[in-house]
Motif scaffolding. Structure first.
Motif, PDB file in Angstrom:
ATOM      1  N   GLY A  72     -48.608 -46.246  59.259  1.00 57.99           N
ATOM      2  CA  GLY A  72     -47.242 -46.672  58.983  1.00 57.99           C
ATOM      3  C   GLY A  72     -46.683 -47.555  60.083  1.00 57.99           C
ATOM      4  N   ALA A  73     -46.913 -47.166  61.338  1.00 53.65           N
ATOM      5  CA  ALA A  73     -46.416 -47.958  62.468  1.00 53.65           C
ATOM      6  C   ALA A  73     -47.050 -49.341  62.488  1.00 53.65           C
ATOM      7  N   SER A  74     -48.328 -49.419  62.169  1.00 54.62           N
ATOM      8  CA  SER A  74     -49.020 -50.714  62.165  1.00 54.62           C
ATOM      9  C   SER A  74     -48.480 -51.624  61.071  1.00 54.62           C
ATOM     10  N   ILE A  75     -48.250 -51.069  59.886  1.00 52.81           N
ATOM     11  CA  ILE A  75     -47.712 -51.877  58.779  1.00 52.81           C
ATOM     12  C   ILE A  75     -46.311 -52.370  59.110  1.00 52.81           C
ATOM     13  N   LEU A  76     -45.483 -51.474  59.667  1.00 53.36           N
ATOM     14  CA  LEU A  76     -44.115 -51.866  60.021  1.00 53.36           C
ATOM     15  C   LEU A  76     -44.110 -52.960  61.085  1.00 53.36           C
TER      16      LEU A  76
ATOM     17  N   MET B 242     -42.161 -48.601  66.583  1.00 54.92           N
ATOM     18  CA  MET B 242     -42.441 -48.342  65.179  1.00 54.92           C
ATOM     19  C   MET B 242     -43.188 -47.013  64.990  1.00 54.92           C
ATOM     20  N   PHE B 243     -44.034 -46.690  65.976  1.00 59.82           N
ATOM     21  CA  PHE B 243     -44.744 -45.406  65.940  1.00 59.82           C
ATOM     22  C   PHE B 243     -43.741 -44.250  66.036  1.00 59.82           C
ATOM     23  N   ILE B 244     -42.782 -44.371  66.968  1.00 61.78           N
ATOM     24  CA  ILE B 244     -41.751 -43.336  67.123  1.00 61.78           C
ATOM     25  C   ILE B 244     -40.918 -43.236  65.847  1.00 61.78           C
ATOM     26  N   GLN B 245     -40.566 -44.374  65.296  1.00 62.93           N
ATOM     27  CA  GLN B 245     -39.740 -44.411  64.095  1.00 62.93           C
ATOM     28  C   GLN B 245     -40.452 -43.742  62.925  1.00 62.93           C
ATOM     29  N   THR B 246     -41.694 -44.130  62.689  1.00 61.27           N
ATOM     30  CA  THR B 246     -42.478 -43.548  61.593  1.00 61.27           C
ATOM     31  C   THR B 246     -42.749 -42.069  61.840  1.00 61.27           C
ATOM     32  N   GLY B 247     -43.081 -41.748  63.084  1.00 58.62           N
ATOM     33  CA  GLY B 247     -43.357 -40.351  63.417  1.00 58.62           C
ATOM     34  C   GLY B 247     -42.156 -39.458  63.192  1.00 58.62           C
ATOM     35  N   THR B 248     -40.959 -39.971  63.474  1.00 51.60           N
ATOM     36  CA  THR B 248     -39.751 -39.180  63.269  1.00 51.60           C
ATOM     37  C   THR B 248     -39.562 -38.844  61.791  1.00 51.60           C
ATOM     38  N   ILE B 249     -39.737 -39.853  60.937  1.00 53.87           N
ATOM     39  CA  ILE B 249     -39.599 -39.636  59.497  1.00 53.87           C
ATOM     40  C   ILE B 249     -40.652 -38.659  58.979  1.00 53.87           C
ATOM     41  N   ILE B 250     -41.889 -38.850  59.385  1.00 57.96           N
ATOM     42  CA  ILE B 250     -42.966 -37.973  58.922  1.00 57.96           C
ATOM     43  C   ILE B 250     -42.732 -36.538  59.419  1.00 57.96           C
ATOM     44  N   LEU B 251     -42.250 -36.420  60.668  1.00 57.32           N
ATOM     45  CA  LEU B 251     -41.965 -35.084  61.199  1.00 57.32           C
ATOM     46  C   LEU B 251     -40.855 -34.410  60.398  1.00 57.32           C
ATOM     47  N   LEU B 252     -39.792 -35.164  60.094  1.00 52.63           N
ATOM     48  CA  LEU B 252     -38.685 -34.596  59.323  1.00 52.63           C
ATOM     49  C   LEU B 252     -39.131 -34.173  57.921  1.00 52.63           C
ATOM     50  N   THR B 253     -39.924 -35.018  57.270  1.00 48.82           N
ATOM     51  CA  THR B 253     -40.392 -34.677  55.925  1.00 48.82           C
ATOM     52  C   THR B 253     -41.391 -33.519  55.955  1.00 48.82           C
ATOM     53  N   THR B 254     -42.167 -33.433  57.033  1.00 53.59           N
ATOM     54  CA  THR B 254     -43.089 -32.301  57.166  1.00 53.59           C
ATOM     55  C   THR B 254     -42.322 -30.994  57.312  1.00 53.59           C
ATOM     56  N   ILE B 255     -41.311 -30.998  58.173  1.00 49.28           N
ATOM     57  CA  ILE B 255     -40.484 -29.794  58.353  1.00 49.28           C
ATOM     58  C   ILE B 255     -39.803 -29.422  57.040  1.00 49.28           C
ATOM     59  N   TYR B 256     -39.279 -30.432  56.335  1.00 49.34           N
ATOM     60  CA  TYR B 256     -38.612 -30.194  55.051  1.00 49.34           C
ATOM     61  C   TYR B 256     -39.572 -29.549  54.050  1.00 49.34           C
ATOM     62  N   LYS B 257     -40.786 -30.094  53.944  1.00 49.71           N
ATOM     63  CA  LYS B 257     -41.742 -29.588  52.964  1.00 49.71           C
ATOM     64  C   LYS B 257     -42.258 -28.201  53.335  1.00 49.71           C
ATOM     65  N   VAL B 258     -42.524 -27.984  54.615  1.00 43.46           N
ATOM     66  CA  VAL B 258     -42.985 -26.655  55.058  1.00 43.46           C
ATOM     67  C   VAL B 258     -41.913 -25.608  54.759  1.00 43.46           C
ATOM     68  N   THR B 259     -40.656 -25.951  55.034  1.00 41.83           N
ATOM     69  CA  THR B 259     -39.554 -25.029  54.733  1.00 41.83           C
ATOM     70  C   THR B 259     -39.457 -24.762  53.242  1.00 41.83           C
ATOM     71  N   GLN B 260     -39.622 -25.808  52.439  1.00 37.09           N
ATOM     72  CA  GLN B 260     -39.562 -25.660  50.989  1.00 37.09           C
ATOM     73  C   GLN B 260     -40.690 -24.767  50.475  1.00 37.09           C
TER      74      GLN B 260
END
Length: 377
Positions: free
Chosen positions: A83-87, A150-168
């Motif tokens: 994701g970071a590379s594409i961005l 871009m790596f930090i930006q993508t990683g933040t989104i992926i981390l948030l969605t991972t936490i969201y999905k694990v909680t779900q």
């Protein structure tokens, strides 16, 4: 079973991404014009959103269910790198022209002056009016300075969605566990309650059989009372969690009446007193097993020694039931006949009124007493 997607879910997700888009535009509008900031923000989201939902739909569930957490975590990190590379690639293409003076907003120059290194600062080139950064934006230069953000930006989104999905997933598993537990308890309750019917029918049919042998005129009356009891047992209480206590009282009165019709001489040996409000409910068929037990072991036919005393009252939301009976000499042989017993009632109380009941029994050579208290409100 996957949770069905509702309109509320769609709206909440759309609100999140719109909020994220606004945040993107706000940040990029600092150094760049609004048009460039909006364009780059839309491009960023068009890359990040598919990655985020791929992570939630495939990678995170795989991580949760996989035995090898390290392998699954590696896939998630690889997704962030991709994701970071594409961005970074799209950032270089879209914002390359923005490095010219007319591509920056008025806030870019103060930002440029604060950069710690002159190698990173953009300065006017004489003649062509372009920034030296623009001239230095040869292949690879922009990628080197933009990949990590871009790596930090993508990683933040992926981390948030991972936490969201694990909680779900955890929430769904908890709900499934509770549902299975509830279904198991419900099945056990139904089984325990179903054991009451054969025992009651066995006793009632024995009484009718005895009266028929005696060719008693009371047989029709016994059959009528038995019919009322079966109606309550099968239709009025079968699939209900609670019934009025008055229904239980009527059931016990009919039960006692059948015994008295068979042998009127035992009438004085039986006492049933109750004081209950009309609007009090209780789990069905909780009291009758104790009454059955009393008649089974009370040797009530012995008019000189046999006796049964039943008291029921409700005060300040506390139901108190007390049943006392004499004991016959052949109690142990009667126990072998089987039946629901007090063990059944104990288990039902644990399931229906956990922490809200008290059951005590006391036995002497000549007497058995059971006292039950239930906090019903």
């Amino acid at each position: 079973m996957p949770k069905p997607i509702t309109i509320k879910t769609y709206l909440s997700h759309a609100a999140f991404w719109l909020g994220f888009l606004s945040f993107y535009v706000f940040v990029l509008n600092g150094p760049f014009t609004f048009e460039k900031a909006l364009t780059q923000s839309v491009i960023n989201l068009s890359v990040i959103i598919p990655l985020a939902y791929f992570n939630m739909a495939v990678l995170t569930p795989k991580y949760v269910s996989s035995q090898s957490k390290a392998a699954s975590a590696t896939l998630i990190i690889l997704l962030i790198i991709i994701g970071a590379s594409i961005l970074t690639f799209f950032h270089e293409i879209n914002l390359l022209d923005a490095y010219k003076p007319d591509g920056f907003s008025d806030r870019m120059q103060p930002f440029n002056n604060r950069l710690p290194s002159e190698n990173l600062r953009m300065q006017n080139q004489p003649g062509d009016g372009e920034w030296s950064f623009r001239a230095r934006a040869e292949p690879g230069f922009s990628r080197r300075i933009m990949w990590f953000p871009m790596f930090i930006q993508t990683g933040t989104i992926i981390l948030l969605t991972t936490i969201y999905k694990v909680t779900q997933i955890a929430s769904e598993r908890i709900k499934e566990t509770l549902m299975l537990k509830s279904e198991k308890l419900d099945s056990e309750l139904r089984f325990l309650k179903s054991q009451i019917n054969p025992h009651f029918l066995f006793n009632a049919m024995n009484n009718i059989y005895t009266l028929s042998l005696l060719k008693s005129d009371k047989t029709p009356e016994v059959v009528l009372k038995l019919s009322d009891m079966l109606k309550y047992n099968i239709y009025e209480s079968e699939n209900k969690e609670r019934v009025p206590v008055s229904k239980e009282v009527a059931y016990i009165n009919n039960y006692i009446a059948i015994y008295i019709l068979k042998d009127n001489s035992i009438k004085d040996n039986i006492k049933f007193e109750y004081d209950i409000p009309e609007d009090v409910d209780i789990a069905p068929m909780l009291l009758i097993p104790f009454v059955e037990n009393a008649f089974k072991h009370g040797n009530i036919e012995d008019t000189s020694k046999g006796r049964i005393s039943i008291d029921l009252k409700v005060e300040a939301g506390l139901l108190t039931f007390r049943c006392q009976n004499s004991l016959s000499a052949n109690k142990k042989s009667k126990d072998k006949e089987g039946g629901i017993g007090i063990t059944n009632v104990k288990r039902r109380l644990e399931l229906i009124y956990p922490g809200r009941h008290e059951l005590k029994t006391q036995e002497t050579p000549n007497e058995f007493t059971v006292e039950m208290k239930i906090l019903i409100s």
